[in-house]
Enzyme design. Structure first.
Site, PDB file in Angstrom:
ATOM      1  N   LYS B 220      16.975   4.479  38.862  1.00 48.33           N
ATOM      2  CA  LYS B 220      16.709   5.408  39.947  1.00 48.33           C
ATOM      3  C   LYS B 220      15.832   6.540  39.436  1.00 48.33           C
ATOM      4  O   LYS B 220      16.073   7.060  38.334  1.00 48.33           O
ATOM      5  CB  LYS B 220      18.018   5.966  40.490  1.00 48.33           C
ATOM      6  N   ASP B 248      13.160   2.973  41.273  1.00 46.49           N
ATOM      7  CA  ASP B 248      13.501   3.068  42.691  1.00 46.49           C
ATOM      8  C   ASP B 248      13.598   4.542  43.068  1.00 46.49           C
ATOM      9  O   ASP B 248      14.421   5.272  42.538  1.00 46.49           O
ATOM     10  CB  ASP B 248      14.860   2.381  42.909  1.00 46.49           C
ATOM     11  N   GLU B 274       9.980   1.065  43.881  1.00 47.56           N
ATOM     12  CA  GLU B 274      10.726   0.706  45.088  1.00 47.56           C
ATOM     13  C   GLU B 274      10.915   1.927  45.978  1.00 47.56           C
ATOM     14  O   GLU B 274      11.215   3.020  45.495  1.00 47.56           O
ATOM     15  CB  GLU B 274      12.081   0.162  44.629  1.00 47.56           C
ATOM     16  N   GLU B 301      15.260  -2.778  51.873  1.00 45.88           N
ATOM     17  CA  GLU B 301      16.665  -2.570  52.240  1.00 45.88           C
ATOM     18  C   GLU B 301      16.812  -1.714  53.482  1.00 45.88           C
ATOM     19  O   GLU B 301      17.869  -1.717  54.107  1.00 45.88           O
ATOM     20  CB  GLU B 301      17.452  -1.970  51.068  1.00 45.88           C
ATOM     21  N   ASP B 324      17.376  -7.796  52.904  1.00 47.88           N
ATOM     22  CA  ASP B 324      18.724  -7.219  52.896  1.00 47.88           C
ATOM     23  C   ASP B 324      19.599  -7.983  53.887  1.00 47.88           C
ATOM     24  O   ASP B 324      19.203  -8.220  55.028  1.00 47.88           O
ATOM     25  CB  ASP B 324      18.647  -5.740  53.281  1.00 47.88           C
ATOM     26  N   HIS B 351      17.435  -7.263  48.037  1.00 44.46           N
ATOM     27  CA  HIS B 351      18.273  -6.110  47.743  1.00 44.46           C
ATOM     28  C   HIS B 351      19.730  -6.543  47.749  1.00 44.46           C
ATOM     29  O   HIS B 351      20.157  -7.306  48.607  1.00 44.46           O
ATOM     30  CB  HIS B 351      18.071  -5.037  48.827  1.00 44.46           C
ATOM     31  N   ALA B 352      20.503  -6.068  46.772  1.00 48.43           N
ATOM     32  CA  ALA B 352      21.941  -6.362  46.795  1.00 48.43           C
ATOM     33  C   ALA B 352      22.678  -5.201  46.139  1.00 48.43           C
ATOM     34  O   ALA B 352      22.119  -4.123  45.947  1.00 48.43           O
ATOM     35  CB  ALA B 352      22.242  -7.691  46.135  1.00 48.43           C
ATOM     36  N   GLU B 382      18.813  -8.865  43.171  1.00 53.89           N
ATOM     37  CA  GLU B 382      19.441  -7.708  42.550  1.00 53.89           C
ATOM     38  C   GLU B 382      20.922  -8.000  42.287  1.00 53.89           C
ATOM     39  O   GLU B 382      21.574  -8.733  43.034  1.00 53.89           O
ATOM     40  CB  GLU B 382      19.313  -6.492  43.485  1.00 53.89           C
TER      41      GLU B 382
END
Lengths: 429, 429
Positions: B220, B248, B274, B301, B324, B351-352, B382
C-alpha cells in the site's frame, strides 16, 4: 450549545403508477417516492431541517435505511459548529471510509449523504431567514469554494480557477438578483410527454403547455420507433412551429442504436436528445454527440457524482447538463458541478419533476445565475405539474417561468399531513 | 415443483480494525464484513445457496437491507425454472425499473443483486455436484453468452464476437483443465503490505511471502511520500531482486499528483500501480497510464459495472483488470467483463482478500483460463491470508498458487458457527 437531538426518516410513497404519470421507456410504472429525513436540535426555538432522496418506489425503504446509517455522524453534534462549516461536514460524511466502500461516492449511500446535507442547508437557510438560493448567493467566493470538494477534479478545475469564475460574477450579482425577482427563471415542461399517455391526452396536454406559456416541451421516446414519429407529429401539430420540442430516451439505447434512431428523428428539429444511453457511458455519449451534431446531447439526472460530470464535460459528451438535486451528495457536490459547467461553458438545464425536485433544484439554478455562470438566456429548469401540493413552499411557476422562492429554507419540506398520509405501509409478507 | 421458501440475510462483521489488517491510505481501520444471504427451497433434499457482498463495516446493515429488498423476486418462485435460465433472472433483477433507479446499476442495490445471483449459482453448482468454475467451463459458448447482458456493450463487444472468442477457446478446454488441476493458478500476496504495519512486521512478512512461494507482493502506498520510498526499500531488501513488487494507492491521488508521486517511485521497477485515482475516472486513468508508461495501471475492485469496465478498456485506461467477485451484479456480469477483457486482450488479475473474495473469485479466474482467454501465464489472483477459516471450503493456496476447489458450489458458504459468532450486534442507541 445547541445539539442535534434526532435524525428521523420517513418512507413516503405516492401511488403515481395508477395514472402512469412519469412513465417512460425504462420506467413503465414508477411510484414517485421520497426517502425523507428531518433533523431536530435540542433547541425548541430552532426550526427542523428537512431533506430527501427522490426514488421511484421499491427500495425507498433501503434508501431510508442508508440515511439512518448517518445518524452517528449527526446526533449529539454541536449544530452551530456543523452548520458553520458544511464543507468540512460534507467531507466527513463522504470520506467516512467504511461507508464510502458502499459506493464509492455513488448510489444509495451517496444519495443518503445528499439528503442529510440538504437537510442541514435547509436548517441553515431557515435560521438565516433566507431562501437557500439567496443564502448561497450572498456568500463570498472564498466561502463558496470552501464548500466544494476539489478532490478528483483538479485536472479539470482547480480551486483558483473556481475562485476566478466566482470573482468574475461578483459585480453583477445584485443586478441579476433583481432581474430574477422581477422576471423569474425560464421553465420547460415534461407534463405532456409521458409514454403511458394516449394520443388524445398528449395533444391536449401539448396545447395546454403552450397556453401555460412554456417555450419548450419534452417527450419521452425510445420504445417503438413508429410511436416516436407519430407522437412527435402529434406534438408538433399541437404546439405549432414556434415551440421547441426535446426528447428523452431514458437510457434505452446502445450507442449505434441511438445514432440510428436519432437519424430517423432528424426532421423534427429537436431541442436536444436526453439520456440516449447508459449514464455511466462517457465515451458512448461522446460518440453519439459527434454523430448527431448539431443536435445537443443532454444528461445528468443519473450522473452519479462530480467525477462523472467532470468527464462528460472533458469529453464534450454532453452540451446540456441536467443537474439533479438528489442524485449526488447534496448542495455541496452540486456547487462543484455548477463550477465545472461554468469552467467548460456548458449550459445547465436542471432535471426536475419527481417528488420535490422542482422545489429543490430551483435554488441551485438561481444561485448559479446570480453568482456563478451569470447566465439565464440559454437555460431552463424542467417543470412537471405533479405533487407540488404536498410541499410547504410549492414551486411558483407562472407563464412558463419559475418565480424565486422567498420563504426561508431549501424548499425541501413536505407538509406534515402528506408525510402521515403517504407513509408507506409495507405489505404483510 | 421446488419453490424458494426463504431469503435470509445476516450482518456478519469481523473486528479486523483491532489489528489494522487491511489498512491502506483510504481505509485506515476496516472491519471486514459480509452482507450475507442464504436461499432455501421447500425441498429438504436440496442444499442452500449462499452469497454475500464484502463491505468494510459500517453500512453492512444497509447492504443487507438491500438484499432483503429482492425477496419478492425470489421467494415463491419455481427454483428449477430460475436456475435453468440465470441470464433471464439476472436481467429481471437488474432491470427492475424501480430498484434500478437507486443506482442505476451501481452501488448498494447492484451489489445486492450480485449476492443473490451468486447464491443462485452456488445452489446450481451444488445441485450439479460441481465447483462453479467447472460448471461454467462445461457450458457451451451459446449457453455462456446467454448469461451475459450485452446492453450498453455492443459498441465494444457484440454477442457474435463473444461467441467467436468462446468457440476459439473450446478445443483447448480439456487440456487447460488438466493443467489447472496439476499446477494450480498463480497467486500474489498483499499480506505484507498494509499501511498500518510497522517496518519490522513489513520486512518479516515480505520474507515469509518469498518463503511461501509468491512471485509478486503488493504494498500500500499513497499516504506520506517518504514512507512510500522507505517501505519500498525495506520490501525490496527483504524479497531480493527476483520478486516483483506492485503498489496500490487506493484512490488517494488526483491525476497530476498521481503522475508526480509515481515519478518518484520509478527506481523501484514496479509491477503495476493500482487505483491511482477515483475508480470512476476513465479519462483520468487514461492520462495517468500514458504518463507513467510502461508502468501498467491496474484497477477493478471498485469498477461499478460492465459499462465502466468497457470504457476503461476502450480508453486503454488500464492494462491489468482486477475483477472483483462482489462489486458488480454477480457471476453473470463478471462473465461479461471477462469477455470484454478477452476482446481487448487485457490481462485479468482478480482482486481478492477481504471476506471470502479469494474463495469466490478463483472460480471466475479458473473459468476464464479454461473457457475464455485460455491464458494464465501473465495472470495472478490476489491472496491475503485472512479469515479463510470461516469458510466451508477455504481457498487452497500452496507454493504461491491457488489449487482448484473441487467441492460443489461457488465457494461462498460461511461456516454456521462463524455466522453465529460474528453476527453484528448493533450498539444500543
Amino acid at each position: 450549545m445547541p445539539r442535534f437531538l434526532d435524525l428521523r426518516t420517513h418512507d413516503v410513497r405516492f401511488p403515481t403508477s395508477r395514472t402512469l404519470d412519469g412513465s417512460d421507456a425504462m420506467n413503465p410504472d414508477p411510484d414517485y417516492s421520497a426517502a425523507y429525513v428531518r433533523l431536530r436540535t435540542d433547541r425548541p426555538d430552532w426550526p427542523e431541517g428537512h431533506g430527501f432522496v427522490f426514488t421511484i418506489g421499491r427500495g425507498n425503504d433501503v434508501q431510508a435505511a442508508a440515511i439512518e446509517a448517518l445518524r452517528e455522524h449527526v446526533v449529539g453534534r454541536d449544530a452551530e459548529e456543523v452548520l458553520a462549516d458544511l464543507g468540512a461536514f460534507w467531507r466527513e460524511l463522504v470520506h467516512d471510509s467504511q461507508l464510502r466502500w458502499l459506493g464509492p461516492e455513488k448510489g444509495i449511500m451517496h444519495m443518503a449523504i445528499g439528503a442529510v446535507v440538504t437537510a442541514l442547508w435547509d436548517l441553515r437557510a431557515k435560521r438565516a431567514g433566507k431562501p437557500l438560493w439567496r443564502l448561497l448567493s450572498g456568500l463570498t467566493p472564498e466561502e463558496i469554494v470552501d464548500l466544494a470538494d476539489f478532490r478528483y477534479l483538479t485536472d479539470a478545475l482547480t480551486r483558483d480557477e473556481a475562485l476566478e469564475i466566482l470573482h468574475r460574477a461578483e459585480p453583477g450579482r445584485a443586478g441579476r438578483e433583481a432581474k430574477l425577482l422581477s422576471d423569474g427563471y425560464p421553465a420547460y415542461t415534461t407534463t405532456p410527454g409521458w409514454l403511458g399517455y394516449d394520443d388524445e391526452k398528449l395533444a391536449r396536454l401539448c396545447r395546454e403547455a403552450v397556453d401555460d406559456g412554456f417555450g419548450l416541451i419534452k417527450l419521452k421516446v425510445g420504445a417503438d420507433p413508429a410511436d416516436d414519429v407519430r407522437r412527435l407529429r402529434i406534438a408538433r401539430e399541437a404546439v405549432g412551429p414556434d415551440i421547441r420540442i426535446a426528447v428523452d430516451a431514458n437510457q434505452r439505447w446502445d450507442v449505434a442504436e441511438a445514432i440510428r434512431r436519432l437519424d430517423a428523428l432528424r426532421p423534427f428539429d429537436l431541442a436536444w436528445i436526453e439520456e440516449p444511453t447508459s449514464p455511466d457511458d462517457v465515451l458512448g455519449h461522446a460518440a453519439i454527440a459527434r454523430a448527431v451534431a448539431p443536435l445537443p446531447v443532454a444528461t445528468g439526472e443519473h450522473l452519479a457524482n462530480r467525477v462523472l460530470a467532470k468527464q462528460f464535460l472533458q469529453a464534450r459528451a454532453l452540451s446540456v447538463l441536467q443537474l439533479d438535486a438528489t442524485r449526488v451528495a447534496g448542495v455541496n457536490e452540486n456547487l462543484a458541478i455548477l463550477l465545472l459547467a461554468a469552467k467548460f461553458g456548458v449550459r445547465v438545464c436542471p432535471h426536475a419533476g419527481g417528488v420535490g425536485l422542482c422545489e429543490a433544484v430551483q435554488h441551485l439554478a438561481m444561485f448559479d445565475y446570480v453568482a456563478v455562470s451569470g447566465r439565464v438566456e440559454d437555460r431552463m429548469i424542467e417543470y412537471v405539474d405533479h405533487l407540488h401540493e404536498h410541499f410547504v413552499t410549492p414551486a411558483d411557476v407562472r407563464a412558463g417561468r419559475y418565480f424565486p422562492p422567498l420563504a426561508p429554507g431549501a424548499g425541501t419540506e413536505l407538509r406534515e399531513e402528506s408525510i402521515v398520509e403517504y407513509t408507506y405501509a409495507h405489505p404483510a409478507g
